[in-house]
Design a protein around this motif. Structure first.
Motif, short mmCIF file in Angstrom:
data_model
loop_
_atom_site.label_atom_id
_atom_site.label_comp_id
_atom_site.label_asym_id
_atom_site.label_seq_id
_atom_site.Cartn_x
_atom_site.Cartn_y
_atom_site.Cartn_z
N LEU A 70 29.49 5.29 -3.22
CA LEU A 70 29.90 6.48 -2.48
C LEU A 70 29.19 7.68 -3.07
N ASP A 71 28.33 8.30 -2.25
CA ASP A 71 27.66 9.56 -2.62
C ASP A 71 28.64 10.67 -2.26
N GLY A 87 28.99 12.85 1.23
CA GLY A 87 29.89 12.26 2.21
C GLY A 87 29.36 11.00 2.89
N VAL A 88 28.76 10.09 2.10
CA VAL A 88 28.24 8.86 2.69
C VAL A 88 28.48 7.69 1.73
N MET A 89 28.90 6.56 2.30
CA MET A 89 29.05 5.32 1.54
C MET A 89 27.91 4.38 1.89
N LEU A 90 27.29 3.79 0.87
CA LEU A 90 26.26 2.78 1.05
C LEU A 90 26.85 1.44 0.61
N THR A 117 30.36 6.87 7.31
CA THR A 117 30.55 8.31 7.19
C THR A 117 31.98 8.64 6.76
N GLY A 118 32.19 9.92 6.50
CA GLY A 118 33.52 10.43 6.21
C GLY A 118 34.35 10.55 7.48
N ALA A 119 35.20 11.56 7.54
CA ALA A 119 36.17 11.70 8.63
C ALA A 119 35.65 12.64 9.71
N GLU A 120 35.86 12.23 10.96
CA GLU A 120 35.62 13.11 12.11
C GLU A 120 36.95 13.32 12.82
N PHE A 121 37.40 14.56 12.88
CA PHE A 121 38.65 14.89 13.56
C PHE A 121 38.32 15.17 15.03
#
Length: 414
Positions: free
Chosen positions: A289-290, A294-297, A308-312
């Motif tokens: 997790l970077d 805000g990105v997980m590989l 990706t992180g959260a999109e509301f």
């Protein structure tokens, strides 16, 4: 067709619920419009997060809130047009994240998380899914020394307080632990308890196959056709009407639609997320997790999965994968990412509750109706844990975890 129990929803939570009930001798049918493991349970980082004892809280610092409002950073994105609909629930989410309230939420949440490895291990063994599992943990990485130092201190305190195994790695330690990552990270926290899964959807499929081998049945059907009939419930499937004395709603982000038709108004919302696979070479060994980007590989069978992180946003709004586009650029700074595997990114929704605790238990106003949803970011981790809890409640057993913090009755006034 008449059965003891119908479980609506064939993600990790629903499949584990059906399996736990079948293993207690109930006649169970699992119903979904798609095959098991094709929705939210497919599109995650594939980590059974033993370290996730603290649910994601709403930021309380005004600087953090302002950063999100101005769309600075990549960990959170939002649709302005959705805010009017989401704001009442988000205000409650903010209120529940206050330090006094949040402390009790962590106590309840960690009581579930501590069982995730043992409950998954039993099912993994029975399902013959050991080939999907790696027990090497994952990395929580930081680009700046200031963020790394703060995170290392916090992680050490969390590990000490919850009996977790973490190792703080400086830049050289990151390079030695994960040679595929370039030297742009100041350091990382290596959480060593969690297990990682090479194909999350496949694990759910294996659990579903175990359910059927043990005598359970799967039917394609439409959960929205659910209706109360006398002392039981009926739902329409491709094989005709299906009736049962009990029904479990385990529909994840789609639960809100159905429970509203039954008169329930819980503080539910979704956090949408995207992923895409890339043909990285060399492939990293551990998920990373970077945090500051805000990105997980996450290394998977299909390639390196960027999540990706959260999109509301509203659950069914058109895709806006701006976070993934940025994430790809950030990932290329860390690894030899390669070309994307899919033509289009995947989009899914995480089923969230404003008080950050799943809803598990008997419906307050309907006989034979049970709720099992709202796991937020941790449905993949907690599926077998809360499935066991709900099965014990339905079966009249002594629950192995105190069920009161997750009981739907806490929202009875809504």
């Amino acid at each position: 067709m008449t059965k003891d129990i119908v479980v609506l929803g064939a993600g990790m939570v629903g499949v584990c619920t059906a399996l736990a009930l079948r293993q207690r001798g109930h006649s169970v049918v699992l119903v979904d419009r798609q095959a098991p493991g094709k929705e939210t349970s497919y599109g995650n980082a594939g980590i059974i997060q033993r370290e996730a004892v603290q649910p994601y809280a709403f930021p309380r610092e005004w600087q953090a809130i302002l950063r999100v409002a101005l769309r600075q950073g990549n960990d959170v994105h939002y649709h302005p047009g959705a805010l009017a609909h989401l704001s009442p629930t988000l205000v409650r989410y903010w209120r529940e994240s206050a330090p006094g309230r949040y402390a009790s939420i962590v106590t309840a949440y960690s009581a579930l998380i501590r069982h995730c490895l043992s409950e998954h291990e039993r099912l993994i063994t029975l399902a013959g899914a050991q080939d999907l599992v790696r027990k090497s943990g994952w990395l929580q990485g930081y680009r700046t020394a200031q963020a790394f130092d703060r995170a290392a201190s916090e992680a050490t305190a969390i590990a000490r307080g919850h009996e977790l195994d973490c190792q703080v790695l400086d830049q050289a330690g990151v390079a030695a632990t994960e040679p595929a990552i370039s030297g742009k990270l100041a350091g990382a926290v290596h959480w060593r308890d969690p297990w990682t899964i090479a194909d999350p959807g496949e694990l759910v499929t294996r659990y579903a196959a175990l359910f059927e081998r043990e005598g359970g049945e799967f039917r394609r059907g439409d959960a929205t056709t659910l209706s109360q009939t006398g002392a039981g419930w009926t739902v329409t499937t491709e094989d005709g009407p299906l009736s049962a004395a009990n029904v479990v709603i385990a529909l994840g982000p789609w639960a809100s639609n159905l429970i509203q038709t039954l008169g329930y108004r819980f503080p539910l919302f979704v956090k949408r997320g995207y992923h895409r696979h890339y043909a990285a070479e060399p492939m990293p060994r551990l998920p990373l997790l970077d945090v500051e980007r805000g990105v997980m590989l996450a290394p998977m069978q299909r390639g390196l999965r960027l999540t990706t992180g959260a999109e509301f946003a509203l659950r069914d709004a058109p895709p806006t994968p701006v976070q993934l586009g940025r994430a790809e650029g950030y990932a290329r700074e860390l690894v030899n990412l390669g070309a994307p595997v899919e033509a289009q990114p995947w989009l899914g929704a995480r089923p969230c509750v404003a008080d950050m605790k799943p809803i598990v238990g008997r419906a307050p106003r309907h006989q034979g109706l049970w709720f099992h949803f709202g796991h937020g970011h941790q449905g993949f981790t907690l599926g077998p844990v809360t499935a066991r809890l709900l099965a014990e409640l339905i079966n009249g057993e002594q629950p192995y975890v105190d069920p009161r913090p997750y009981d739907p009755i806490r929202f009875a006034a809504m």
